[in-house]
Write a protein that holds these residues in place. Sequence first.
Motif, mmCIF file in Angstrom:
data_model
loop_
_atom_site.group_PDB
_atom_site.id
_atom_site.type_symbol
_atom_site.label_atom_id
_atom_site.label_comp_id
_atom_site.label_asym_id
_atom_site.label_seq_id
_atom_site.Cartn_x
_atom_site.Cartn_y
_atom_site.Cartn_z
ATOM 1 N N GLU A 185 -8.926 0.424 -5.569
ATOM 2 C CA GLU A 185 -7.526 0.504 -5.147
ATOM 3 C C GLU A 185 -7.287 1.764 -4.298
ATOM 4 O O GLU A 185 -6.466 1.779 -3.395
ATOM 5 C CB GLU A 185 -6.596 0.521 -6.365
ATOM 6 N N MET A 186 -8.038 2.826 -4.611
ATOM 7 C CA MET A 186 -7.894 4.050 -3.820
ATOM 8 C C MET A 186 -8.383 3.839 -2.389
ATOM 9 O O MET A 186 -7.907 4.485 -1.460
ATOM 10 C CB MET A 186 -8.631 5.204 -4.486
ATOM 11 N N GLN A 214 -6.853 6.472 0.064
ATOM 12 C CA GLN A 214 -7.065 7.788 -0.552
ATOM 13 C C GLN A 214 -8.528 8.188 -0.466
ATOM 14 O O GLN A 214 -8.881 9.331 -0.680
ATOM 15 C CB GLN A 214 -6.598 7.756 -2.010
ATOM 16 N N ARG A 251 -8.019 0.947 -0.883
ATOM 17 C CA ARG A 251 -6.933 0.170 -0.292
ATOM 18 C C ARG A 251 -5.767 1.088 0.096
ATOM 19 O O ARG A 251 -5.147 0.905 1.149
ATOM 20 C CB ARG A 251 -6.452 -0.898 -1.282
ATOM 21 N N ARG A 252 -5.513 2.070 -0.760
ATOM 22 C CA ARG A 252 -4.403 2.996 -0.489
ATOM 23 C C ARG A 252 -4.784 4.090 0.497
ATOM 24 O O ARG A 252 -4.045 5.041 0.697
ATOM 25 C CB ARG A 252 -3.981 3.684 -1.794
ATOM 26 N N ARG A 280 0.290 7.368 0.562
ATOM 27 C CA ARG A 280 -0.357 8.402 -0.236
ATOM 28 C C ARG A 280 0.275 9.768 -0.025
ATOM 29 O O ARG A 280 0.466 10.545 -0.954
ATOM 30 C CB ARG A 280 -1.846 8.470 0.134
ATOM 31 N N VAL A 317 0.861 -1.185 0.000
ATOM 32 C CA VAL A 317 0.000 0.000 0.000
ATOM 33 C C VAL A 317 0.895 1.232 0.000
ATOM 34 O O VAL A 317 1.583 1.495 0.975
ATOM 35 C CB VAL A 317 -0.924 0.026 1.234
ATOM 36 N N PRO A 318 0.922 1.972 -1.112
ATOM 37 C CA PRO A 318 1.813 3.128 -1.169
ATOM 38 C C PRO A 318 1.407 4.184 -0.156
ATOM 39 O O PRO A 318 0.225 4.318 0.170
ATOM 40 C CB PRO A 318 1.637 3.650 -2.596
#
Lengths: 320, 320
Positions: free
Chosen positions: B108-109, B114, B111-112, A49, A46-47
């Motif tokens: 995915e956002m 965001q 998961r990240r 953000r 998971v980058p």
Amino acid sequence: MANIKDIARLAGVSASTVSRVINQSGYVNEKTRITIEKIMKQLDYVPNRNAVSLKTGRTGFLGIVAPYFNDSMNLLLSHFTMAAQKEGYNISLFMTLNDKNKEIQAFEMLRRKQIDAVLLLIRLNEWSVLEQYAKYGPVVTWQRLDSDIIHSVYMNQYDGYTLALEHLYKKGRRKIVNLYGNLESLNTRSRMKAYEDFCKKYNIHYNENFHGIASVKNGENMAQWWLKQKEKPDAFATLSDSVAAGLFTKAQEYGLDIPRDFSVMGFDDIEISRLLKLTTIHYPIDLQAKNAFIIIDNILNNKNTPSFPLSFHLVERKST
Amino acid sequence: MANIKDIARLAGVSASTVSRVINQSGYVNEKTRITIEKIMKQLDYVPNRNAVSLKTGRTGFLGIVAPYFNDSMNLLLSHFTMAAQKEGYNISLFMTLNDKNKEIQAFEMLRRKQIDAVLLLIRLNEWSVLEQYAKYGPVVTWQRLDSDIIHSVYMNQYDGYTLALEHLYKKGRRKIVNLYGNLESLNTRSRMKAYEDFCKKYNIHYNENFHGIASVKNGENMAQWWLKQKEKPDAFATLSDSVAAGLFTKAQEYGLDIPRDFSVMGFDDIEISRLLKLTTIHYPIDLQAKNAFIIIDNILNNKNTPSFPLSFHLVERKST
């Protein structure tokens, strides 16, 4: 936890390639992208953000601000979202609900760098207030505005309305009632000027106008008004397809024959006009939306993509 | 640059009060808020967005995901946005355009981190794929789904469709054509079951059905179909007001008398049905939107706000 370098090593690519995949920015070969994403998934990577945002100085979010969303605005919203997503941006939506503070809150997000730019559909605050935010990021509006600070993708209603009037003239109509919107708006002023010039050109002296006729209900009421007139007008030029639809359906209910009794001219070319076969004026909302994005993208990324030329055209159906 | 403590000192309040104003979360006396905002403006204070995010562990963004936006979906979008904004959330919009990857990108956002949660209007990927993302944040869908992992605010179409059929029965209609949507969808299955039970109840054996009738154009074609039939059906129950509108306007064009020749029953109660005076089934999209937000808000903030009860009702107009 795995980091970008781990992923790059496993994928056999550079860290900057991995970074491009993570940020969804810049070109990456499709096969490489899939490999990298597979590895990230395997590692449940998971980058961070915030790191991404700090590096690019951007959030990748573009804000769309409007008091509410009607049919035309939804179309603009869709096309702008498509254009922005294609270039890797995300869309943030702000409904201001006629609350000036809510509009300011959206622009405050531009100042706080929570969004990169703003597309403003209909403003609530004075332009002078909103212009102060343009130094924090590009601001584009759908409304008519001549400003070096806030950009506009408006189309001069004079041209569109003139098309409508010329069509009614060609159909032999000489007693055209103008159903204008808000008297304060520059669009209304342009339409009034178009009618004035039209009258001069054809030496017409008929002058029956209404202001603030903006809803289906308002349109319906005009059918009743027509019935009561001794000197019957032979056409209505309207603010929008919604007004025209109200007028048209109510006239049918009264057993009137459109266009024999009178012509009804719409404006916008939205779904309802296709359904009711209303003659109307089409304008390219899709291209306005694309242009709005192009302006923003050009400013944010020092690009020079040319805008699309915008023009009105007449859509002749059965109501005129 | 000034920091929160500076502002707190100048405003004569605690740093946490300033923080609440900055984060737009929690109660702050209106006068105090104005004072603090004025001071922040004077100092041109721009809060560090990333710090805010790290502190709350939230972005304050809720994602709305859909392949496209039609009238009903725009209504849902508006009401959800209003509810979310009222509680200080921002809305992030994802149009997936029938591209499964775009849908995954939106998830995915989540998961990240965001976005904090997802409201999914119409899915593209299999539920099993999307369910894997629910561990990163609440996921609510408008579609019918029985799942402990993804929440749904759907309404059982069986009830609504039964209302429509019972109304047509009351109007003396016995030869009802069913214009269903996609045969695969659970909503269609519910409607088919409703018709089956309706037939049993009233000992009706008429069975003329169409599938995939979802657009205005599809509705228009059904008017032509009716003309060609030797044994004329006396009513159409439709998927949506759009289908009903196409059928209704085309029938009028052919000089047919609705409802003398046949009844047309809409579904949705959107603007077009009001305009054309179509009898239709209303369902509370506004409450579905509010419930979707309540579910998300309850999960994110350990709240226990009760949902609104949802029910269909008949809107009788002139097409039946």
